[in-house]
Design a protein around this motif. Structure first.
Motif, PDB file in Angstrom:
ATOM      1  N   TYR A 123       0.852  -1.195   0.000  1.00 53.59           N
ATOM      2  CA  TYR A 123       0.000   0.000   0.000  1.00 53.59           C
ATOM      3  C   TYR A 123       0.887   1.244   0.000  1.00 53.59           C
ATOM      4  O   TYR A 123       1.986   1.230   0.551  1.00 53.59           O
ATOM      5  CB  TYR A 123      -0.898   0.054   1.251  1.00 53.59           C
ATOM      6  N   GLN A 128       5.534  -6.948 -17.671  1.00 58.52           N
ATOM      7  CA  GLN A 128       4.418  -6.098 -18.044  1.00 58.52           C
ATOM      8  C   GLN A 128       3.899  -5.396 -16.800  1.00 58.52           C
ATOM      9  O   GLN A 128       4.055  -5.888 -15.681  1.00 58.52           O
ATOM     10  CB  GLN A 128       3.296  -6.923 -18.686  1.00 58.52           C
ATOM     11  N   TYR A 175       0.325  -3.445 -15.248  1.00 57.39           N
ATOM     12  CA  TYR A 175      -1.111  -3.263 -15.397  1.00 57.39           C
ATOM     13  C   TYR A 175      -1.598  -2.316 -14.309  1.00 57.39           C
ATOM     14  O   TYR A 175      -1.033  -2.247 -13.221  1.00 57.39           O
ATOM     15  CB  TYR A 175      -1.854  -4.601 -15.238  1.00 57.39           C
ATOM     16  N   HIS A 180     -11.157  -3.525 -13.767  1.00 59.88           N
ATOM     17  CA  HIS A 180     -10.367  -4.709 -14.066  1.00 59.88           C
ATOM     18  C   HIS A 180      -8.965  -4.272 -14.476  1.00 59.88           C
ATOM     19  O   HIS A 180      -8.761  -3.121 -14.884  1.00 59.88           O
ATOM     20  CB  HIS A 180     -11.031  -5.508 -15.199  1.00 59.88           C
ATOM     21  N   PRO A 181      -7.987  -5.163 -14.366  1.00 60.96           N
ATOM     22  CA  PRO A 181      -6.627  -4.789 -14.764  1.00 60.96           C
ATOM     23  C   PRO A 181      -6.555  -4.415 -16.236  1.00 60.96           C
ATOM     24  O   PRO A 181      -7.137  -5.089 -17.088  1.00 60.96           O
ATOM     25  CB  PRO A 181      -5.813  -6.055 -14.467  1.00 60.96           C
ATOM     26  N   PHE A 216      -3.737  -3.290 -19.273  1.00 57.98           N
ATOM     27  CA  PHE A 216      -2.322  -3.293 -19.666  1.00 57.98           C
ATOM     28  C   PHE A 216      -1.804  -1.872 -19.820  1.00 57.98           C
ATOM     29  O   PHE A 216      -2.462  -1.021 -20.429  1.00 57.98           O
ATOM     30  CB  PHE A 216      -2.186  -4.060 -20.979  1.00 57.98           C
ATOM     31  N   PHE A 228      -0.061  -3.498 -10.867  1.00 61.36           N
ATOM     32  CA  PHE A 228       0.505  -4.850 -10.854  1.00 61.36           C
ATOM     33  C   PHE A 228       1.659  -4.936 -11.853  1.00 61.36           C
ATOM     34  O   PHE A 228       1.543  -4.465 -12.983  1.00 61.36           O
ATOM     35  CB  PHE A 228      -0.538  -5.880 -11.290  1.00 61.36           C
ATOM     36  N   ARG A 275       7.328 -12.375 -17.009  1.00 63.93           N
ATOM     37  CA  ARG A 275       7.212 -13.539 -17.887  1.00 63.93           C
ATOM     38  C   ARG A 275       8.496 -14.359 -17.830  1.00 63.93           C
ATOM     39  O   ARG A 275       9.601 -13.819 -17.952  1.00 63.93           O
ATOM     40  CB  ARG A 275       6.937 -13.138 -19.324  1.00 63.93           C
ATOM     41  N   PHE A 292       1.892 -12.700 -11.959  1.00 67.51           N
ATOM     42  CA  PHE A 292       1.563 -11.384 -11.430  1.00 67.51           C
ATOM     43  C   PHE A 292       2.121 -11.195 -10.025  1.00 67.51           C
ATOM     44  O   PHE A 292       2.094 -12.122  -9.198  1.00 67.51           O
ATOM     45  CB  PHE A 292       0.044 -11.191 -11.377  1.00 67.51           C
ATOM     46  N   LYS A 348       1.787  -9.091  -6.341  1.00 68.34           N
ATOM     47  CA  LYS A 348       0.597  -8.921  -5.510  1.00 68.34           C
ATOM     48  C   LYS A 348      -0.008  -7.526  -5.620  1.00 68.34           C
ATOM     49  O   LYS A 348      -1.068  -7.277  -5.068  1.00 68.34           O
ATOM     50  CB  LYS A 348       0.929  -9.260  -4.056  1.00 68.34           C
ATOM     51  N   TYR A 373      -8.751 -15.931 -13.482  1.00 73.15           N
ATOM     52  CA  TYR A 373      -8.051 -15.464 -12.304  1.00 73.15           C
ATOM     53  C   TYR A 373      -9.052 -15.309 -11.162  1.00 73.15           C
ATOM     54  O   TYR A 373     -10.216 -14.972 -11.373  1.00 73.15           O
ATOM     55  CB  TYR A 373      -7.419 -14.090 -12.544  1.00 73.15           C
ATOM     56  N   GLN A 426      -9.446 -13.015  -7.702  1.00 77.08           N
ATOM     57  CA  GLN A 426      -8.912 -11.887  -6.955  1.00 77.08           C
ATOM     58  C   GLN A 426      -9.627 -11.805  -5.617  1.00 77.08           C
ATOM     59  O   GLN A 426     -10.832 -11.608  -5.554  1.00 77.08           O
ATOM     60  CB  GLN A 426      -9.076 -10.575  -7.720  1.00 77.08           C
ATOM     61  N   LYS A 461      -7.904  -8.921  -0.714  1.00 78.16           N
ATOM     62  CA  LYS A 461      -6.647  -8.162  -0.637  1.00 78.16           C
ATOM     63  C   LYS A 461      -6.138  -7.780  -2.017  1.00 78.16           C
ATOM     64  O   LYS A 461      -5.056  -7.235  -2.155  1.00 78.16           O
ATOM     65  CB  LYS A 461      -5.574  -8.984   0.089  1.00 78.16           C
ATOM     66  N   LYS A 462      -6.910  -8.060  -3.021  1.00 77.80           N
ATOM     67  CA  LYS A 462      -6.592  -7.689  -4.412  1.00 77.80           C
ATOM     68  C   LYS A 462      -5.515  -8.571  -5.046  1.00 77.80           C
ATOM     69  O   LYS A 462      -5.013  -8.238  -6.110  1.00 77.80           O
ATOM     70  CB  LYS A 462      -6.168  -6.217  -4.532  1.00 77.80           C
ATOM     71  N   PHE A 463      -5.149  -9.681  -4.395  1.00 77.07           N
ATOM     72  CA  PHE A 463      -4.161 -10.558  -5.016  1.00 77.07           C
ATOM     73  C   PHE A 463      -4.791 -11.270  -6.198  1.00 77.07           C
ATOM     74  O   PHE A 463      -5.854 -11.862  -6.068  1.00 77.07           O
ATOM     75  CB  PHE A 463      -3.646 -11.594  -4.012  1.00 77.07           C
ATOM     76  N   LEU A 464      -4.102 -11.230  -7.334  1.00 77.89           N
ATOM     77  CA  LEU A 464      -4.567 -11.883  -8.553  1.00 77.89           C
ATOM     78  C   LEU A 464      -3.915 -13.249  -8.661  1.00 77.89           C
ATOM     79  O   LEU A 464      -2.712 -13.347  -8.854  1.00 77.89           O
ATOM     80  CB  LEU A 464      -4.155 -11.067  -9.776  1.00 77.89           C
ATOM     81  N   PHE A 512     -11.918 -13.028 -12.652  1.00 77.12           N
ATOM     82  CA  PHE A 512     -11.648 -12.357 -13.923  1.00 77.12           C
ATOM     83  C   PHE A 512     -11.282 -13.375 -14.990  1.00 77.12           C
ATOM     84  O   PHE A 512     -10.453 -14.257 -14.770  1.00 77.12           O
ATOM     85  CB  PHE A 512     -10.470 -11.372 -13.791  1.00 77.12           C
ATOM     86  N   GLU A 539       0.019  -9.239 -24.362  1.00 86.15           N
ATOM     87  CA  GLU A 539      -0.654  -8.608 -23.226  1.00 86.15           C
ATOM     88  C   GLU A 539      -1.986  -9.291 -23.007  1.00 86.15           C
ATOM     89  O   GLU A 539      -2.599  -9.836 -23.932  1.00 86.15           O
ATOM     90  CB  GLU A 539      -0.874  -7.130 -23.493  1.00 86.15           C
ATOM     91  N   GLN A 540      -2.404  -9.264 -21.756  1.00 90.58           N
ATOM     92  CA  GLN A 540      -3.674  -9.893 -21.418  1.00 90.58           C
ATOM     93  C   GLN A 540      -4.772  -8.845 -21.350  1.00 90.58           C
ATOM     94  O   GLN A 540      -4.606  -7.779 -20.766  1.00 90.58           O
ATOM     95  CB  GLN A 540      -3.551 -10.652 -20.102  1.00 90.58           C
ATOM     96  N   PHE A 579      -8.436  -8.200 -19.915  1.00 86.79           N
ATOM     97  CA  PHE A 579      -9.289  -8.721 -18.859  1.00 86.79           C
ATOM     98  C   PHE A 579     -10.749  -8.369 -19.087  1.00 86.79           C
ATOM     99  O   PHE A 579     -11.070  -7.287 -19.614  1.00 86.79           O
ATOM    100  CB  PHE A 579      -8.852  -8.153 -17.493  1.00 86.79           C
ATOM    101  N   GLY A 580     -11.613  -9.282 -18.659  1.00 86.34           N
ATOM    102  CA  GLY A 580     -13.034  -8.982 -18.624  1.00 86.34           C
ATOM    103  C   GLY A 580     -13.350  -8.113 -17.420  1.00 86.34           C
ATOM    104  O   GLY A 580     -12.478  -7.855 -16.583  1.00 86.34           O
ATOM    105  N   PRO A 581     -14.598  -7.678 -17.295  1.00 90.22           N
ATOM    106  CA  PRO A 581     -14.982  -6.769 -16.210  1.00 90.22           C
ATOM    107  C   PRO A 581     -15.068  -7.427 -14.841  1.00 90.22           C
ATOM    108  O   PRO A 581     -15.147  -6.732 -13.829  1.00 90.22           O
ATOM    109  CB  PRO A 581     -16.361  -6.271 -16.646  1.00 90.22           C
TER     110      PRO A 581
END
Lengths: 112, 116
Positions: A10, A33, A35, A42-43, A45, A88, A92, A102, A104, B35, B37, B40-43, B90, B104-105, B107-109
């Protein structure tokens, strides 16, 4: 296993202050990468770094890839409230077709 | 036109139920992902799948199973839902079949799953 460590978890800053988040891998990355995930979103890029020592800029954002391709950083100059979100990194391994791992994430909040 | 879409956006259900989340991408990508999440927002990567190979994260319980009716869809089925399954899920896609691409990935909503 392969891991990408990201710090801090944080960060709270005053608007106008700078912000940096760091990512570290114990083994060499093929590329990295970045994000951004806005609150409730959502994440998305931002950028990819491939070359050793590479530096790329996007307006107030500066991305760096270490010489050993094991670490990376994202620096935001003069933060704005629109910068709020979780950043994030994703490293790779194993070539351009390899797995993307990814970190955290670093959650940035900006006080106006 | 949404590149990666998921349905439903919200899912509230009781423990023990079975549910599915659908994902579709119109980018022509060859690889799709799920994914999880947490709060704590960890993906955490759960699965990656292309038309040749399914890669499962070994930490994912076998109550979770991906199903791909075609290249543009990767649905997630969850059996016997537990409280700890509550999270945002996600879907993502990327084009991994070509060298020298960014891979690159997209992501959906997200689908917010709440298990009561």
């Amino acid at each position: 296993g392969q891991q990408v460590m990201q710090i801090p978890q944080y960060q709270h800053v005053q608007e106008g202050e700078d912000f940096t988040t760091y990512c570290n891998s114990s083994t060499t990355l093929s590329n990295i990468q970045w994000y951004k995930q806005r609150p409730g979103g959502h994440p998305v890029f931002l950028i990819q770094l491939v070359k050793s020592g590479e530096v790329k800029k996007q307006k107030r954002l500066t991305f760096q890839f270490g010489e050993a391709k094991k670490n990376s950083s994202l620096h935001i100059t003069a933060t704005q409230t629109t910068d709020v979100g979780t950043y994030f990194c994703a490293g790779r391994y194993g070539g351009s077709q390899g797995n993307l791992i990814f970190g955290k994430g670093t959650k940035l909040s900006v006080k106006p | 036109d949404t590149a990666v879409s998921q349905t439903p956006k919200y899912l509230v259900t009781q423990m023990g139920n079975d549910k599915s989340i659908k994902c579709e991408q119109n980018l022509g990508h060859d690889t799709m992902y799920w994914y999880k999440q947490d709060s704590k927002k960890f993906l955490k990567i759960m699965f990656s799948y292309n038309n040749k190979e399914l890669i499962i994260n070994e930490t994912v319980p076998n109550r979770f199973s991906p199903k791909s009716p075609d290249k543009a869809h990767l649905n997630l089925h969850i059996n016997s839902l537990e409280l700890g399954d509550s999270a945002v899920y996600f879907c993502a896609s990327s084009q991994n079949g070509l060298a020298r691409t960014r891979n690159e990935q997209f992501f959906g909503p997200g689908t917010r799953l709440t298990v009561l």
